[in-house]
Design a protein around this motif. Structure first.
Motif, PDB file in Angstrom:
ATOM      1  N   PHE A   1      14.175  14.532  -6.149  1.00  0.00           N
ATOM      2  CA  PHE A   1      14.926  13.084  -5.988  1.00  0.00           C
ATOM      3  C   PHE A   1      15.535  12.729  -4.989  1.00  0.00           C
ATOM      4  O   PHE A   1      15.764  12.152  -3.969  1.00  0.00           O
ATOM      5  CB  PHE A   1      15.208  12.694  -7.978  1.00  0.00           C
ATOM      6  N   GLY A   2      16.396  13.662  -3.977  1.00  0.00           N
ATOM      7  CA  GLY A   2      17.053  13.400  -3.250  1.00  0.00           C
ATOM      8  C   GLY A   2      16.336  13.458  -1.930  1.00  0.00           C
ATOM      9  O   GLY A   2      16.791  12.739  -1.397  1.00  0.00           O
ATOM     10  N   LEU A   3      14.930  13.852  -2.022  1.00  0.00           N
ATOM     11  CA  LEU A   3      13.763  13.868  -0.599  1.00  0.00           C
ATOM     12  C   LEU A   3      13.542  13.147  -0.592  1.00  0.00           C
ATOM     13  O   LEU A   3      12.976  11.874   0.315  1.00  0.00           O
ATOM     14  CB  LEU A   3      12.956  15.316  -1.210  1.00  0.00           C
TER      15      LEU A   3
ATOM     16  N   GLU B   1       6.367   2.085  12.339  1.00  0.00           N
ATOM     17  CA  GLU B   1       7.187   2.670  13.905  1.00  0.00           C
ATOM     18  C   GLU B   1       7.963   3.480  14.109  1.00  0.00           C
ATOM     19  O   GLU B   1       7.478   4.595  15.079  1.00  0.00           O
ATOM     20  CB  GLU B   1       6.584   1.767  15.551  1.00  0.00           C
ATOM     21  N   HIS B   2       9.084   3.290  13.524  1.00  0.00           N
ATOM     22  CA  HIS B   2      10.258   4.077  13.956  1.00  0.00           C
ATOM     23  C   HIS B   2      10.881   5.125  13.378  1.00  0.00           C
ATOM     24  O   HIS B   2      11.272   6.154  13.832  1.00  0.00           O
ATOM     25  CB  HIS B   2      11.601   2.699  14.881  1.00  0.00           C
ATOM     26  N   SER B   3      10.299   4.871  12.047  1.00  0.00           N
ATOM     27  CA  SER B   3      10.510   6.264  11.786  1.00  0.00           C
ATOM     28  C   SER B   3       9.381   7.114  10.788  1.00  0.00           C
ATOM     29  O   SER B   3       9.584   7.534  10.006  1.00  0.00           O
ATOM     30  CB  SER B   3      10.827   5.233  10.098  1.00  0.00           C
ATOM     31  N   ALA B   4       8.050   6.985  11.137  1.00  0.00           N
ATOM     32  CA  ALA B   4       7.177   7.843  10.668  1.00  0.00           C
ATOM     33  C   ALA B   4       7.387   9.273  11.107  1.00  0.00           C
ATOM     34  O   ALA B   4       7.162  10.179  10.676  1.00  0.00           O
ATOM     35  CB  ALA B   4       5.681   7.037  11.085  1.00  0.00           C
ATOM     36  N   LYS B   5       7.382   9.117  12.896  1.00  0.00           N
ATOM     37  CA  LYS B   5       8.005  10.529  13.577  1.00  0.00           C
ATOM     38  C   LYS B   5       8.848  11.596  13.049  1.00  0.00           C
ATOM     39  O   LYS B   5       9.082  12.463  12.574  1.00  0.00           O
ATOM     40  CB  LYS B   5       7.165   9.946  14.921  1.00  0.00           C
ATOM     41  N   VAL B   6      10.011  11.043  12.635  1.00  0.00           N
ATOM     42  CA  VAL B   6      10.929  11.564  11.618  1.00  0.00           C
ATOM     43  C   VAL B   6      10.358  12.441  10.354  1.00  0.00           C
ATOM     44  O   VAL B   6      11.083  12.884  10.109  1.00  0.00           O
ATOM     45  CB  VAL B   6      12.621  10.720  11.962  1.00  0.00           C
ATOM     46  N   VAL B   7      10.112  11.018   9.590  1.00  0.00           N
ATOM     47  CA  VAL B   7       9.499  11.134   8.080  1.00  0.00           C
ATOM     48  C   VAL B   7       8.960  12.114   8.149  1.00  0.00           C
ATOM     49  O   VAL B   7       8.978  13.349   7.076  1.00  0.00           O
ATOM     50  CB  VAL B   7       9.461  10.181   7.238  1.00  0.00           C
ATOM     51  N   THR B   8       8.152  12.304   9.211  1.00  0.00           N
ATOM     52  CA  THR B   8       6.718  13.404   9.038  1.00  0.00           C
ATOM     53  C   THR B   8       7.333  14.364   9.596  1.00  0.00           C
ATOM     54  O   THR B   8       6.923  16.051   8.773  1.00  0.00           O
ATOM     55  CB  THR B   8       6.124  13.154  10.372  1.00  0.00           C
ATOM     56  N   ALA B   9       8.470  14.543  11.128  1.00  0.00           N
ATOM     57  CA  ALA B   9       9.036  16.032  11.013  1.00  0.00           C
ATOM     58  C   ALA B   9       9.488  17.061   9.990  1.00  0.00           C
ATOM     59  O   ALA B   9       9.409  17.775   9.497  1.00  0.00           O
ATOM     60  CB  ALA B   9       9.345  15.768  11.886  1.00  0.00           C
ATOM     61  N   ALA B  10      10.377  15.996   9.288  1.00  0.00           N
ATOM     62  CA  ALA B  10      11.320  16.462   7.685  1.00  0.00           C
ATOM     63  C   ALA B  10      10.527  16.231   7.063  1.00  0.00           C
ATOM     64  O   ALA B  10      10.660  17.807   6.573  1.00  0.00           O
ATOM     65  CB  ALA B  10      12.397  14.866   7.759  1.00  0.00           C
ATOM     66  N   ALA B  11       9.216  15.947   6.929  1.00  0.00           N
ATOM     67  CA  ALA B  11       8.867  16.394   5.584  1.00  0.00           C
ATOM     68  C   ALA B  11       8.278  17.926   5.950  1.00  0.00           C
ATOM     69  O   ALA B  11       7.631  18.471   4.454  1.00  0.00           O
ATOM     70  CB  ALA B  11       7.864  15.673   4.797  1.00  0.00           C
ATOM     71  N   LEU B  12       7.317  17.899   7.070  1.00  0.00           N
ATOM     72  CA  LEU B  12       6.503  19.266   7.725  1.00  0.00           C
ATOM     73  C   LEU B  12       7.970  20.642   7.197  1.00  0.00           C
ATOM     74  O   LEU B  12       7.564  21.951   7.323  1.00  0.00           O
ATOM     75  CB  LEU B  12       6.067  19.165   8.534  1.00  0.00           C
ATOM     76  N   ILE B  13       9.481  20.224   7.721  1.00  0.00           N
ATOM     77  CA  ILE B  13      10.079  21.272   7.950  1.00  0.00           C
ATOM     78  C   ILE B  13      10.284  21.998   6.555  1.00  0.00           C
ATOM     79  O   ILE B  13      10.180  22.284   5.951  1.00  0.00           O
ATOM     80  CB  ILE B  13      11.369  20.682   8.778  1.00  0.00           C
ATOM     81  N   MET B  14      10.376  20.467   5.662  1.00  0.00           N
ATOM     82  CA  MET B  14      10.903  21.593   4.049  1.00  0.00           C
ATOM     83  C   MET B  14       9.526  21.799   3.313  1.00  0.00           C
ATOM     84  O   MET B  14       9.506  23.042   2.492  1.00  0.00           O
ATOM     85  CB  MET B  14      11.499  19.963   3.276  1.00  0.00           C
ATOM     86  N   ILE B  15       8.502  22.078   3.925  1.00  0.00           N
ATOM     87  CA  ILE B  15       6.483  22.320   3.302  1.00  0.00           C
ATOM     88  C   ILE B  15       7.067  22.789   3.588  1.00  0.00           C
ATOM     89  O   ILE B  15       6.700  24.033   2.791  1.00  0.00           O
ATOM     90  CB  ILE B  15       6.210  21.179   4.003  1.00  0.00           C
ATOM     91  N   CYS B  16       7.022  23.759   4.542  1.00  0.00           N
ATOM     92  CA  CYS B  16       7.227  25.081   5.387  1.00  0.00           C
ATOM     93  C   CYS B  16       8.584  25.606   4.720  1.00  0.00           C
ATOM     94  O   CYS B  16       7.789  27.021   4.518  1.00  0.00           O
ATOM     95  CB  CYS B  16       7.334  25.091   6.489  1.00  0.00           C
ATOM     96  N   VAL B  17       9.160  25.454   4.052  1.00  0.00           N
ATOM     97  CA  VAL B  17      10.567  25.857   3.943  1.00  0.00           C
ATOM     98  C   VAL B  17      10.164  26.518   1.728  1.00  0.00           C
ATOM     99  O   VAL B  17      10.071  27.150   1.711  1.00  0.00           O
ATOM    100  CB  VAL B  17      11.709  25.572   3.583  1.00  0.00           C
TER     101      VAL B  17
ATOM    102  N   GLY C   1       5.516  23.960  -6.322  1.00  0.00           N
ATOM    103  CA  GLY C   1       6.021  22.487  -7.258  1.00  0.00           C
ATOM    104  C   GLY C   1       6.692  21.383  -5.854  1.00  0.00           C
ATOM    105  O   GLY C   1       5.954  20.606  -5.652  1.00  0.00           O
ATOM    106  N   LEU C   2       8.206  22.812  -5.340  1.00  0.00           N
ATOM    107  CA  LEU C   2       8.643  21.385  -4.628  1.00  0.00           C
ATOM    108  C   LEU C   2       7.815  21.416  -3.327  1.00  0.00           C
ATOM    109  O   LEU C   2       7.848  19.951  -2.931  1.00  0.00           O
ATOM    110  CB  LEU C   2       9.900  22.128  -3.985  1.00  0.00           C
ATOM    111  N   ALA C   3       6.816  22.063  -2.837  1.00  0.00           N
ATOM    112  CA  ALA C   3       5.984  21.562  -1.344  1.00  0.00           C
ATOM    113  C   ALA C   3       5.453  21.069  -1.901  1.00  0.00           C
ATOM    114  O   ALA C   3       4.704  19.739  -0.618  1.00  0.00           O
ATOM    115  CB  ALA C   3       5.669  23.149  -1.201  1.00  0.00           C
ATOM    116  N   VAL C   4       4.199  20.483  -2.936  1.00  0.00           N
ATOM    117  CA  VAL C   4       3.442  20.036  -3.325  1.00  0.00           C
ATOM    118  C   VAL C   4       4.367  19.105  -3.319  1.00  0.00           C
ATOM    119  O   VAL C   4       3.515  17.790  -3.093  1.00  0.00           O
ATOM    120  CB  VAL C   4       2.844  20.334  -4.290  1.00  0.00           C
ATOM    121  N   ALA C   5       5.181  18.561  -4.156  1.00  0.00           N
ATOM    122  CA  ALA C   5       6.267  17.296  -4.376  1.00  0.00           C
ATOM    123  C   ALA C   5       6.473  16.627  -2.496  1.00  0.00           C
ATOM    124  O   ALA C   5       6.274  15.408  -2.848  1.00  0.00           O
ATOM    125  CB  ALA C   5       7.252  17.578  -4.502  1.00  0.00           C
ATOM    126  N   VAL C   6       6.940  17.518  -2.455  1.00  0.00           N
ATOM    127  CA  VAL C   6       7.506  16.686  -0.892  1.00  0.00           C
ATOM    128  C   VAL C   6       5.966  16.024   0.506  1.00  0.00           C
ATOM    129  O   VAL C   6       6.015  14.865   0.619  1.00  0.00           O
ATOM    130  CB  VAL C   6       7.934  17.792   0.034  1.00  0.00           C
TER     131      VAL C   6
END
Length: 358
Positions: free
Chosen positions: A222-224, A255-271, A289-294
């Motif tokens: 929910f937070g993410l 265009e302004h937000s996609a790159k930031v959301v992508t970078a943040a999501a990839l970081i959390m998926i790797c974690v 579960g969290l990796a799939v959800a993100v």
């Protein structure tokens, strides 16, 4: 499709049977199971008590005889009384392992017998033990999951109405969040409960999902998810309230937000993917579960479904009934009122040049 296995979700608390085979806990568990039966790792203790010793003795004898007739009972010891004779304990060894459904059914059957015995004789009977405690805790978490989910989604819906001045955008955000949570739990059930691809993920013994995991998953996802939602949609709404048409606002915001959301999501998926390397099945299941959800929430829900739905809805996405608009305070995150105020368009008049006195 990923969310379909969640219909078979079974909750429970892990025991030593879910530990890796190399651990001493698992070796001791297997040794006891092979020597004395699976149920020896989770004995049940039945307590019979009454103020009158004669009543307690009669109830204990009745409970002992009826318990031995139940299915899945390997051993039920004779009742052992205290010195005053008003309390007795009966130890019951099930045939099944502590986390099996048969053990849960046995606990429920013994409690039904206890209720019937109390009505007929008067003495009170109760069931305890590690296996019974785990069953009760799992039932409590299962009962709390739906109210917890409704509270979280309901509060998010109300806050997003306040932020975006819309009903459809918060509704879409809540439905997308539910989709991500159900898909993540479905993946966990398929791997850690049903055993699909268990060798790939190093699952030694498929079994019930830890009782607390769905609640933890809902809270973290929910937070993410709301973070990605607010970051992406706020930029789209900002472009819209500053004059862009609905379709162009989606393009500009994306265009302004996609790159930031992508970078943040990839970081959390790797974690979270790093958790899956743990030998502890609980941590590994939580990581999966969290990796799939993100991954699903960021790339499927927020960056695919959200822009598509906003484009299809057009101006209707940002509409709000008049009576709700009057009741809600306008926090104006995007500076809409400032952009539309007369002062914003006012331009200073040129200074008048004064002629020198003669």
């Amino acid at each position: 499709m990923v969310a379909l296995p969640v219909s078979g979700l079974e909750l429970g608390l892990p025991d030593d049977g879910s530990k890796p085979p190399s651990t001493t806990q698992r070796k001791a568990y297997d040794m006891l199971a092979q020597s004395f039966g699976k149920g020896f790792n989770g004995p049940l203790t039945v307590v019979v008590t009454d103020r009158a010793a004669a009543t307690a003795k009669k109830a204990a004898a009745t409970m002992g005889s009826k318990i031995r007739e139940l299915d899945d009972v390997a051993v039920a010891t004779p009742a052992v009384f205290n010195t005053s004779g008003d309390t007795a304990i009966i130890t019951v060894i099930p045939d099944s392992a502590p986390s099996d459904d048969a053990t849960k059914d046995l606990v429920n059957d013994i409690r039904s017998l206890a209720t019937a015995t109390e009505r007929s004789i008067g003495a009170q009977s109760m069931v305890t033990g590690t296996a019974a405690l785990n069953i009760d805790v799992s039932d409590k978490f299962s009962a709390a999951l739906m109210p917890y989910l409704l509270v979280v989604v309901g509060l998010a819906f109300l806050v997003l109405i306040l932020v975006f001045r819309s009903l459809l955008v918060p509704l879409k955000a809540a439905l997308g969040f539910l989709l991500s949570v159900l898909a993540s739990l479905g993946a966990v059930v398929a791997v850690f409960q049903w055993g699909w691809l268990k060798d790939l993920f190093g699952v030694e013994q498929p079994g019930p999902i830890m009782s607390l995991m769905p609640i933890l998953t809902v809270g973290i996802v929910f937070g993410l998810a709301m973070d990605y939602q607010v970051f992406l949609v706020t930029r789209i709404r900002e472009a819209y309230v500053h004059g862009a048409d609905p379709r162009q606002a989606v393009v500009t915001g994306f265009e302004h937000s996609a790159k930031v959301v992508t970078a943040a999501a990839l970081i959390m998926i790797c974690v979270f993917a790093g958790f899956m390397s743990s030998t502890d099945s609980v941590i590994a299941a939580l990581g999966l579960g969290l990796a799939v959800a993100v991954a699903l929430d960021a790339f499927i829900v927020r960056m695919t479904i959200v822009p598509a739905v906003l484009t299809l809805l057009g101006r209707r996405a940002w509409s709000l009934p008049a009576w709700i608009d009057r009741v809600l305070p306008n926090v104006d995150i995007e500076g809409e009122r400032l952009a539309k105020s007369p002062a914003a368009d006012a331009r200073p008049e040129p200074a008048t040049e004064l002629s020198p006195r003669h």
